[in-house]
Design a protein around this motif. Structure first.
Motif, short mmCIF file in Angstrom:
data_model
loop_
_atom_site.label_atom_id
_atom_site.label_comp_id
_atom_site.label_asym_id
_atom_site.label_seq_id
_atom_site.Cartn_x
_atom_site.Cartn_y
_atom_site.Cartn_z
N SER A 70 76.25 46.08 47.74
CA SER A 70 76.04 45.49 46.41
C SER A 70 77.35 45.12 45.73
CB SER A 70 75.27 46.46 45.51
OG SER A 70 75.99 47.67 45.35
N CYS A 71 78.46 45.61 46.25
CA CYS A 71 79.77 45.31 45.66
C CYS A 71 80.25 43.95 46.15
CB CYS A 71 80.77 46.40 46.05
SG CYS A 71 82.50 46.03 45.64
N TYR A 72 80.60 43.08 45.20
CA TYR A 72 81.12 41.76 45.52
C TYR A 72 82.42 41.52 44.76
CZ TYR A 72 81.74 36.70 45.60
OH TYR A 72 82.27 35.44 45.75
N TRP A 73 83.45 41.04 45.46
CA TRP A 73 84.70 40.68 44.79
C TRP A 73 85.14 39.29 45.23
CZ3 TRP A 73 88.73 39.23 47.73
CH2 TRP A 73 88.85 39.74 49.04
N GLU A 74 85.99 38.70 44.37
CA GLU A 74 86.43 37.32 44.64
C GLU A 74 87.79 37.08 43.97
OE1 GLU A 74 83.41 34.19 44.14
OE2 GLU A 74 84.80 33.30 42.69
N ARG A 75 88.72 36.53 44.71
CA ARG A 75 90.00 36.05 44.17
C ARG A 75 89.89 34.54 44.04
NH1 ARG A 75 93.59 36.70 48.52
NH2 ARG A 75 95.16 35.78 47.13
N THR A 76 90.29 34.01 42.87
CA THR A 76 90.15 32.57 42.66
C THR A 76 91.45 31.95 42.14
OG1 THR A 76 89.43 32.63 40.34
CG2 THR A 76 87.74 32.96 42.01
N LYS A 77 91.59 30.66 42.39
CA LYS A 77 92.78 29.93 41.94
C LYS A 77 92.58 29.26 40.60
CE LYS A 77 91.71 25.75 44.63
NZ LYS A 77 92.19 24.85 45.71
N ASP A 78 91.32 29.22 40.10
CA ASP A 78 91.04 28.64 38.80
C ASP A 78 89.68 29.11 38.33
OD1 ASP A 78 88.99 26.93 39.99
OD2 ASP A 78 90.58 25.54 40.58
N ALA A 79 89.24 28.61 37.17
CA ALA A 79 87.95 29.02 36.60
C ALA A 79 86.91 27.91 36.73
CB ALA A 79 88.11 29.42 35.14
N GLY A 80 87.03 27.11 37.78
CA GLY A 80 86.07 26.04 37.99
C GLY A 80 84.77 26.49 38.62
N HIS A 81 84.81 27.63 39.34
CA HIS A 81 83.64 28.26 39.95
C HIS A 81 83.04 27.45 41.11
CE1 HIS A 81 83.22 31.58 37.01
NE2 HIS A 81 83.81 30.72 36.21
N GLY A 82 83.80 26.55 41.69
CA GLY A 82 83.35 25.86 42.89
C GLY A 82 83.83 26.61 44.12
#
Length: 228
Positions: free
Chosen positions: A179-191
């Motif tokens: 159930s644990c989900y993590w994500e590293r992102t380069k912006d806040a576009g959510h694509g």
């Protein structure tokens, strides 16, 4: 398109590791512990709709943004830019960026169901921003300021690296049922193109958050503690 619970980027229920499609919509597992001790907590004291105890600066900033419920035309109702909503505790906050007002699935550019905090960059080419059951949205600068924490809520949503969370290596233990989900992102576009790395975790998770990352997203996890 008015229904909450729609999932991001072409309708994938739950979350999937990069290489397929990633979407954390609907992943509102009860994995976080002791949220009051984490970063975004966090800001939540003043984040609730109708809260009376927010500081004057925060109130003034929120007045310049927009409410958490409604359809907003980009350019006339709201300006392009990056916005943040905090203090969403029941997983019912839903937002979407759309390329038109048809309400059809192919008009959807990005969307999410939110627990805790979310940052979203609304682009000048977007036509409509929809928000339902969210706390008010506030405008934030490209380089958000803050006191980065070394411990964050595992179900806190989205954290700005360098402002909400310090770069470094973090560990979350005791996660069950993937159930644990993590994500590293380069912006806040959510694509999908925004994602640098992501995972669904069972047991212990260890993630290295780089100073060059823009945001770190976490849902349904136990709290994260900086180990290095």
């Amino acid at each position: 398109m008015g229904m909450k619970g729609k999932v991001a980027l072409g309708a994938v229920v739950g979350v999937v590791v990069i290489g397929v499609v990633s979407a954390n919509a609907g992943n509102n597992g009860d994995g976080g512990t002791d949220k009051g001790s984490s970063a975004s907590a966090e800001r939540e004291a003043g984040g609730k709709k109708g809260a009376k105890d927010t500081g004057k600066a925060e109130v003034a900033e929120k007045k310049a943004a927009f409410a958490g419920d409604g359809d907003f035309q980009v350019g006339s109702d709201i300006k392009p830019g990056t916005y943040r909503t905090t203090g969403n505790s029941d997983g019912m906050c839903y937002w979407e960026r759309a390329k038109d007002a048809s309400g059809e699935m192919d008009s959807l550019l990005a969307n999410d169901n939110v627990t805790g905090t979310s940052y979203v960059t609304v682009k000048a080419t977007d036509k409509l921003f929809k928000s339902s059951d969210c706390n008010d949205w506030e405008a934030v600068g490209e380089k958000a300021q803050g006191s980065p924490a070394a411990r964050i809520s595992g179900d806190g949503g989205m954290f700005a690296v360098g402002a909400d969370i310090a770069p470094g290596t973090y560990k979350s233990t005791g996660n069950t049922d993937d159930s644990c989900y993590w994500e590293r992102t380069k912006d806040a576009g959510h694509g999908v193109e925004s994602i640098l790395a992501n995972d669904n975790v069972n047991g212990t998770a260890v993630v290295r958050i780089s100073a060059s990352d823009a945001y770190f997203k976490t849902n349904g996890c136990k709290d994260w503690n900086k180990t290095g």
